[in-house]
Design an enzyme around this catalytic site. Structure first.
Site, mmCIF file in Angstrom:
data_model
loop_
_atom_site.group_PDB
_atom_site.id
_atom_site.type_symbol
_atom_site.label_atom_id
_atom_site.label_comp_id
_atom_site.label_asym_id
_atom_site.label_seq_id
_atom_site.Cartn_x
_atom_site.Cartn_y
_atom_site.Cartn_z
ATOM 1 N N TYR A 134 0.831 -1.202 0.000
ATOM 2 C CA TYR A 134 0.000 0.000 0.000
ATOM 3 C C TYR A 134 0.870 1.259 0.000
ATOM 4 C CZ TYR A 134 -3.814 3.149 1.344
ATOM 5 O OH TYR A 134 -4.731 4.171 1.380
ATOM 6 N N LYS A 180 1.056 4.127 -2.917
ATOM 7 C CA LYS A 180 0.698 5.520 -2.667
ATOM 8 C C LYS A 180 1.879 6.466 -2.873
ATOM 9 C CE LYS A 180 -3.663 4.983 -1.816
ATOM 10 N NZ LYS A 180 -4.677 5.591 -2.720
#
Length: 233
Positions: free
Chosen positions: A141, A145
């Site tokens: 993640y 990002k």
């Protein structure tokens, strides 16, 4: 007519963004894989598109809906994202690729397809995350990002001067996902936030709305952290 396209708009932060943009007078074209987007669209008097932004037929459905509206969108918000949390040594290749495909590949592909249709002077807002600075158990993640920030800056250069491209990086926000966390874990995270409380979805929506507005007309390629100060704590 001012149209805003919001992905991941069925619930949580995406829904709050849709509500805020509707308040600003935008007509809404809301995208999500979940059927929840249909209820959100009904309540906000927008148009729902059930689509997977990583699939060719999903992309075609979104582009078709934009063309059928008869107006080029003024705003595109790339909010759709997924998590497959695990520490690095336990992370599977499939989970790593899935998160990058949605969180990073999705905004890149959708912006590439819709950029020619966006109004001159329009705005793209990508949703990154404070997690790109590092969160234990969120290796894929965080990588995705962080990639969103890189894509945002590259897009800002590629699409200037016709379009502005910026990112919002939320921190710990009170949503269905975070409310499902063990309370002791959530409390530990909150203690690390200088403003001493979790964010609310509308906090993120307000940041998105500003970057999408004419008030931010001279802002592009930037990342606005909405994380209660945790980005530097």
């Amino acid at each position: 007519m001012s149209i805003a396209v919001v992905t991941g708009a069925g619930r949580g932060i995406g829904r709050a963004i849709a509500e805020r943009l509707a308040t600003d007078g935008h007509q809404l074209l809301l995208v999500d894989v979940s059927e929840a987007v249909e209820e959100t669209a009904r309540e906000l008097e927008g148009t729902a598109v059930r689509a997977d932004i990583t699939a060719a037929d999903g992309m075609a459905a979104i582009v078709s809906a934009v063309r059928e509206s008869g107006h080029g969108p003024a705003v595109l918000v790339n909010n759709a994202g997924i998590t497959r949390d695990a520490i690095l040594r336990r992370m599977t290749e499939a989970d790593f690729r899935a998160v990058l495909r949605v969180n990073l590949g999705g905004p890149l592909a959708l912006t590439r397809e819709l950029a020619p249709l966006l109004q001159d002077g329009g705005a793209v807002v990508n949703i990154s995350s404070r997690a790109q600075l590092g969160n234990v158990g969120q290796f894929n993640y965080g990588v995705s990002k962080g990639g969103v920030i890189g894509v945002t800056r590259a897009m800002a250069l590629a699409l200037a001067p016709r379009l502005r491209v910026n990112a919002v990086a939320p921190g710990f926000v009170e949503t269905e996902m975070t409310r499902a966390m063990p309370s002791e874990v959530a409390q530990r995270v909150v203690r690390q936030i200088p403003l001493a409380e979790p964010g609310q979805p509308m906090d993120i929506a307000n940041a998105v709305a500003w970057l999408a507005s004419h008030e931010a007309r001279y802002v592009t390629g930037q990342v606005l952290y909405s994380c209660g100060g945790r980005s530097f704590a």
